[in-house]
Design a protein around this motif. Structure first.
Motif, mmCIF file in Angstrom:
data_model
loop_
_atom_site.group_PDB
_atom_site.id
_atom_site.type_symbol
_atom_site.label_atom_id
_atom_site.label_comp_id
_atom_site.label_asym_id
_atom_site.label_seq_id
_atom_site.Cartn_x
_atom_site.Cartn_y
_atom_site.Cartn_z
ATOM 1 N N CYS A 63 8.073 -4.907 -6.293
ATOM 2 C CA CYS A 63 7.485 -3.461 -6.330
ATOM 3 C C CYS A 63 7.467 -3.104 -4.605
ATOM 4 C CB CYS A 63 6.129 -3.744 -6.924
ATOM 5 S SG CYS A 63 5.114 -2.211 -6.650
ATOM 6 N N GLY A 64 7.839 -1.974 -4.509
ATOM 7 C CA GLY A 64 8.140 -1.388 -3.247
ATOM 8 C C GLY A 64 9.053 -2.053 -2.037
ATOM 9 N N ASP A 65 9.827 -2.897 -2.704
ATOM 10 C CA ASP A 65 10.868 -3.485 -2.042
ATOM 11 C C ASP A 65 12.118 -2.605 -1.524
ATOM 12 O OD1 ASP A 65 12.642 -5.356 -0.489
ATOM 13 O OD2 ASP A 65 12.840 -6.487 -2.373
ATOM 14 N N PHE A 66 12.420 -2.093 -0.495
ATOM 15 C CA PHE A 66 13.419 -1.303 -0.069
ATOM 16 C C PHE A 66 14.511 -2.115 0.692
ATOM 17 C CE2 PHE A 66 10.289 1.704 -1.053
ATOM 18 C CZ PHE A 66 10.983 2.757 -1.729
ATOM 19 N N ASN A 67 14.429 -3.331 0.776
ATOM 20 C CA ASN A 67 15.310 -4.175 1.300
ATOM 21 C C ASN A 67 15.750 -5.235 0.350
ATOM 22 O OD1 ASN A 67 15.912 -3.212 4.257
ATOM 23 N ND2 ASN A 67 13.591 -3.273 3.984
ATOM 24 N N PRO A 68 16.112 -5.146 -0.914
ATOM 25 C CA PRO A 68 16.266 -6.036 -1.834
ATOM 26 C C PRO A 68 17.465 -7.137 -1.340
ATOM 27 C CG PRO A 68 17.196 -4.144 -2.538
ATOM 28 C CD PRO A 68 16.620 -3.685 -1.319
ATOM 29 N N SER A 69 17.439 -8.422 -1.881
ATOM 30 C CA SER A 69 18.632 -9.296 -1.580
ATOM 31 C C SER A 69 19.895 -8.897 -2.238
ATOM 32 C CB SER A 69 17.980 -10.684 -1.633
ATOM 33 O OG SER A 69 17.737 -10.841 -3.134
ATOM 34 N N GLY A 70 19.827 -8.340 -3.601
ATOM 35 C CA GLY A 70 20.865 -8.204 -4.394
ATOM 36 C C GLY A 70 21.907 -7.104 -3.665
ATOM 37 N N GLN A 71 23.144 -7.601 -3.745
ATOM 38 C CA GLN A 71 24.377 -6.797 -3.270
ATOM 39 C C GLN A 71 24.264 -5.428 -3.977
ATOM 40 O OE1 GLN A 71 28.214 -8.408 -3.448
ATOM 41 N NE2 GLN A 71 28.760 -7.381 -1.545
ATOM 42 N N ARG A 111 0.793 -1.186 0.147
ATOM 43 C CA ARG A 111 0.068 0.097 -0.020
ATOM 44 C C ARG A 111 0.716 1.416 0.024
ATOM 45 N NH1 ARG A 111 -4.185 0.268 4.920
ATOM 46 N NH2 ARG A 111 -2.022 0.635 5.662
ATOM 47 N N GLY A 112 0.490 2.222 -0.876
ATOM 48 C CA GLY A 112 1.292 3.484 -0.841
ATOM 49 C C GLY A 112 1.747 3.725 -2.208
ATOM 50 N N ARG A 113 1.754 2.980 -3.093
ATOM 51 C CA ARG A 113 2.194 2.919 -4.462
ATOM 52 C C ARG A 113 2.011 4.311 -5.006
ATOM 53 N NH1 ARG A 113 2.620 -0.920 -9.801
ATOM 54 N NH2 ARG A 113 4.449 0.092 -10.644
ATOM 55 N N ILE A 114 2.667 5.366 -5.497
ATOM 56 C CA ILE A 114 2.085 6.578 -6.289
ATOM 57 C C ILE A 114 2.256 5.981 -7.631
ATOM 58 C CG2 ILE A 114 3.020 8.560 -6.874
ATOM 59 C CD1 ILE A 114 4.826 8.665 -4.373
ATOM 60 N N GLU A 115 0.861 6.012 -8.076
ATOM 61 C CA GLU A 115 0.736 5.644 -9.801
ATOM 62 C C GLU A 115 0.986 6.818 -10.729
ATOM 63 O OE1 GLU A 115 -3.010 3.542 -9.883
ATOM 64 O OE2 GLU A 115 -2.424 1.844 -8.897
ATOM 65 N N SER A 116 0.607 8.021 -10.140
ATOM 66 C CA SER A 116 0.983 9.108 -11.029
ATOM 67 C C SER A 116 1.173 10.327 -10.295
ATOM 68 C CB SER A 116 -0.284 9.488 -12.066
ATOM 69 O OG SER A 116 -1.567 9.533 -11.329
ATOM 70 N N THR A 117 1.932 11.182 -11.059
ATOM 71 C CA THR A 117 2.360 12.560 -10.245
ATOM 72 C C THR A 117 3.017 13.634 -11.157
ATOM 73 O OG1 THR A 117 3.435 13.423 -8.282
ATOM 74 C CG2 THR A 117 4.715 11.935 -9.572
ATOM 75 N N SER A 168 5.629 16.862 -7.293
ATOM 76 C CA SER A 168 4.758 16.468 -6.089
ATOM 77 C C SER A 168 4.895 15.159 -5.604
ATOM 78 C CB SER A 168 3.448 16.915 -6.478
ATOM 79 O OG SER A 168 2.343 16.887 -5.114
ATOM 80 N N PHE A 169 5.947 14.965 -4.935
ATOM 81 C CA PHE A 169 6.121 13.278 -4.478
ATOM 82 C C PHE A 169 5.292 13.550 -2.958
ATOM 83 C CE2 PHE A 169 8.030 9.742 -2.996
ATOM 84 C CZ PHE A 169 8.746 9.328 -4.051
ATOM 85 N N PRO A 170 4.327 12.799 -2.937
ATOM 86 C CA PRO A 170 3.625 12.484 -1.585
ATOM 87 C C PRO A 170 4.699 11.720 -0.542
ATOM 88 C CG PRO A 170 2.428 11.587 -3.394
ATOM 89 C CD PRO A 170 3.654 11.834 -4.186
ATOM 90 N N ARG A 171 4.627 12.645 0.526
ATOM 91 C CA ARG A 171 5.381 12.339 1.701
ATOM 92 C C ARG A 171 5.292 10.710 2.143
ATOM 93 N NH1 ARG A 171 7.367 16.114 5.110
ATOM 94 N NH2 ARG A 171 7.102 18.442 4.650
ATOM 95 N N HIS A 172 4.131 10.234 2.115
ATOM 96 C CA HIS A 172 3.841 8.858 2.626
ATOM 97 C C HIS A 172 3.799 8.130 1.549
ATOM 98 C CE1 HIS A 172 3.767 10.009 6.871
ATOM 99 N NE2 HIS A 172 3.322 11.405 6.395
#
Length: 218
Positions: free
Chosen positions: A145-153, A49-55, A101-105
């Motif tokens: 999608c939305g993964d900020f802890n990827p396994s790739g080095q 939840r929280g993906r920005i689809e357009s801005t 206009s990058f939404p804060r959350h």
């Protein structure tokens, strides 16, 4: 107007860059700070939840020609030099893109596919822009999608600020330090504000301006 910052290619082979990316790799073990997470039951391609689809986007710092853009596809962001231009697939263009206009959350998860015929030595990098920089941001390149802890080095960078490198990608034959991508695979460029509650000159109560530059060798 496109900045050319790609002349720093040699820096990829220095020890200082290796230290920077080693620190980023260690940061992968840190918990997420803004509530974007997977619950363990997500399917490949699902987005938290929280993906920005357009801005609102622009490819000029004065904002002329800016418009609402679908940012779920990376080619709509870095694959054009102006709002009306035809898009170019990965590895896109050498260009900066301004998020007006990058939404804060929220977070951007820009999908792209790596062509099968990409040169094995190819590489590119993202840079936090300087003219309309906005606050610090996190970036991760991941198959999810939305993964900020990827396994790739070397596939994530946290809290990058004005003028700093946000991430480097490279094909399997690229000898430098980079997030290695595989031909034929699908990935997401995931971006969010490091601190959604930050006070910054380029922010209002709900959103911030920020610029992300992309440069590549091909």
């Amino acid at each position: 107007m496109v900045k050319n910052t790609f002349g720093i290619a040699a820096a990829l082979f220095t020890g200082s860059l290796g230290v920077a990316f080693a620190s980023a790799a260690q940061a992968q073990t840190q918990p997420l700070a803004n509530g974007i997470y997977f619950d363990g039951y997500d399917m490949q391609g699902d987005c938290p939840r929280g993906r920005i689809e357009s801005t609102m986007m622009s490819w000029r710092y004065d904002g002329i020609g800016r418009r609402i853009v679908d940012v779920t596809q990376a080619e709509n962001i870095w694959g054009r030099a102006h709002a009306g231009g035809a898009t170019v697939p990965f590895p896109w263009m050498n260009v900066f893109a301004v998020f007006w206009s990058f939404p804060r959350h929220g977070y951007v998860a820009a999908r792209f596919e790596v062509p099968m015929d990409m040169p094995a030595w190819a590489w590119g990098m993202f840079t936090h822009g300087e003219t309309l920089p906005g606050p610090a941001t996190d970036m991760a390149i991941s198959p999810r999608c939305g993964d900020f802890n990827p396994s790739g080095q070397f596939c994530q960078m946290r809290s990058t600020g004005v003028g700093q490198r946000m991430g480097v990608w490279g094909m399997p034959g690229f000898p430098g330090v980079a997030c290695k991508l595989q031909p034929g695979q699908t990935y997401y460029v995931n971006i969010r504000l490091s601190d959604p509650e930050v006070e910054d000159y380029f922010c209002n109560a709900g959103a911030c301006q920020t610029t992300v530059q992309h440069n590549h060798t091909q």
